[in-house]
Design an enzyme around this catalytic site. Structure first.
Site, mmCIF file in Angstrom:
data_model
loop_
_atom_site.group_PDB
_atom_site.id
_atom_site.type_symbol
_atom_site.label_atom_id
_atom_site.label_comp_id
_atom_site.label_asym_id
_atom_site.label_seq_id
_atom_site.Cartn_x
_atom_site.Cartn_y
_atom_site.Cartn_z
ATOM 1 C CG ASN A 10 -1.775 1.195 1.379
ATOM 2 O OD1 ASN A 10 -1.817 2.038 0.486
ATOM 3 N ND2 ASN A 10 -2.469 1.312 2.501
ATOM 4 C CE LYS A 12 -0.213 3.126 4.823
ATOM 5 N NZ LYS A 12 -0.107 3.237 6.268
ATOM 6 C CG HIS A 99 -5.794 1.857 5.368
ATOM 7 N ND1 HIS A 99 -5.366 2.779 6.297
ATOM 8 C CD2 HIS A 99 -4.769 0.990 5.184
ATOM 9 C CE1 HIS A 99 -4.122 2.471 6.660
ATOM 10 N NE2 HIS A 99 -3.735 1.401 5.989
ATOM 11 C CD GLU A 101 -2.912 5.371 6.835
ATOM 12 O OE1 GLU A 101 -2.922 5.399 5.590
ATOM 13 O OE2 GLU A 101 -1.974 4.884 7.495
ATOM 14 C CD GLU A 173 -3.270 -2.345 7.495
ATOM 15 O OE1 GLU A 173 -2.217 -2.627 6.925
ATOM 16 O OE2 GLU A 173 -3.841 -1.243 7.342
ATOM 17 N N GLY A 179 2.745 2.367 10.836
ATOM 18 C CA GLY A 179 3.732 3.428 10.659
ATOM 19 C C GLY A 179 4.456 3.823 11.939
ATOM 20 C CB SER A 219 5.465 -1.593 12.076
ATOM 21 O OG SER A 219 5.035 -0.256 12.299
HETATM 22 P P1 13P Z 1 3.140 0.408 7.727
HETATM 23 O O1 13P Z 1 3.663 -0.885 7.120
HETATM 24 O O2 13P Z 1 3.878 1.616 7.247
HETATM 25 O O3 13P Z 1 3.030 0.316 9.213
HETATM 26 O O4 13P Z 1 1.653 0.584 7.160
HETATM 27 C C1 13P Z 1 0.769 -0.463 7.278
HETATM 28 C C2 13P Z 1 -0.444 -0.105 6.514
HETATM 29 O O5 13P Z 1 -1.191 0.780 6.903
HETATM 30 C C3 13P Z 1 -0.693 -0.834 5.258
HETATM 31 O O6 13P Z 1 -1.968 -0.581 4.798
#
Ligand code: 13P
Length: 257
Positions: A10, A12, A99, A101, A173, A179, A219
C-alpha cells in the site's frame, strides 16, 4: 488446501507518476521467479494505476495491481470519486477498502465499506477489507480488542453473499502498529486473525473460513516478516512503509515463501 500467501504494498499517498514508474520497474526487476507462488500486489495512488499497469504488462510481470479505495456507484455525479468499472478497466484485481486512515480521516463507515465490497465483487475485483483496533481499545485488554475487531468485520461484510466473501481478503491492521515501528506480537496477531477467521466461520461456514486470506499489517518489515509468515491464520501482509522501496518489499515477500 493451503491458502496462497498474498503480499500487498500500500503505497498510500506516496510517489508521483514518474516515481511510481521507477518504483514499479525496480520492483519488477527485483522480482524473482520463486515469488510466483505468492500473490504480490502493488497498490499505488489512483493517478499512478495506469502507469504501474503499463510497467507490469510490458514486463509480463506476474505481479498484480490494486487500488487503495473505490466508490460504490458505477458512474455519475460523484466529484472526485472512482468507480469499480474504472478500476477494472485499468487492470486492478484488488482494492483495499476500509483502511483505518480512511476511517479516521475521511469518515469511512463500516456500512460504506460493505457497500464498496459488494460493488467491487460485481466487477470481479477482490476487496481487501481492513479492520483493526485503536490504541485505546488495545489498552482495555485482549478480550475487548477481539470482540471489537470481529464485530467491525461483521459489519463491514454486511450483505455480502457467500460467493462474494469467497473473493475477499481481510487485513488485520492494529492502528497503533501502523507506521509506528511497533508491530503486534506474533501471539497477538495470530490470536486476532484466528478470531476473525472464527467469525467468518460463524457467518459463512467452513468453506469461506478456510478460503479467505487474512493478512497482517502494521510495521511489517523484512526483519520481522519471518515471525508472522509461519502463523497458521496469517496468510500474508499489507505493507506500507516497507513497500516504498524495491529491495525491502521483495525481501519481505520472500519470508512468505
Ligand atoms: P506500515 O507498514 O507503514 O506500518 O503501514 C501499514 C499499513 O497501513 C498498510 O496498509
Amino acid at each position: 488446501m493451503p491458502r496462497k500467501p498474498l503480499i500487498a504494498g500500500n503505497w498510500k499517498m506516496n510517489k508521483t507518476t514518474v516515481q511510481a514508474a521507477i518504483l514499479a520497474q525496480d520492483i519488477s526487476n527485483a522480482f524473482d521467479e520463486r515469488l510466483d507462488v505468492l500473490d504480490v500486489v502493488l497498490c499505488p495512488p489512483f493517478i499512478d494505476l495506469k502507469t504501474v499497469s503499463t510497467v507490469l504488462s510490458y514486463d509480463k510481470s506476474p505481479m498484480q495491481l490494486g487500488a487503495q479505495d473505490v466508490f460504490w456507484e458505477e458512474s455519475g455525479a460523484y466529484t472526485g470519486e472512482i468507480s469499480p468499472a474504472m478500476l477494472a478497466e485499468v487492470g486492478c484485481g484488488f482494492c483495499i477498502i476500509g483502511h483505518s486512515e480512511r476511517r479516521e480521516q475521511f469518515g469511512e463507515t463500516d456500512e460504506g465499506v460493505s457497500r464498496k465490497a459488494r460493488a467491487l465483487v460485481t466487477r470481479g475485483i477482490a476487496p481487501i477489507i481492513c479492520v483493526g483496533e485503536s490504541e485505546d481499545v488495545r489498552e482495555q485488554g485482549d478480550a475487548v480488542a477481539l470482540a471489537q475487531v470481529a464485530a467491525q468485520l461483521e459489519r463491514s461484510v454486511e450483505g455480502l453473499a457467500l460467493g462474494d466473501i469467497m473473493k475477499c481478503a481481510v487485513a488485520y491492521e492494529p492502528i497503533w502498529a501502523i507506521g509506528t515501528g511497533r508491530t503486534a506480537t506474533p501471539e497477538v496477531a495470530q490470536e486476532m486473525c484466528a478470531n476473525l477467521r472464527a467469525r467468518l466461520l460463524v457467518l459463512y461456514g467452513s468453506a469461506a473460513a478456510e478460503k479467505v486470506r487474512i493478512l497482517y499489517g502494521g510495521s511489517m518489515k523484512p526483519e520481522n516478516a519471518s515471525f508472522f509468515a509461519p502463523l497458521p491464520d496469517i496468510d500474508g501482509g499489507l505493507i506500507g512503509g516497507a513497500s516504498l522501496e524495491a529491495r525491502p518489499f521483495i525481501d519481505l515477500a520472500k519470508a512468505f515463501l
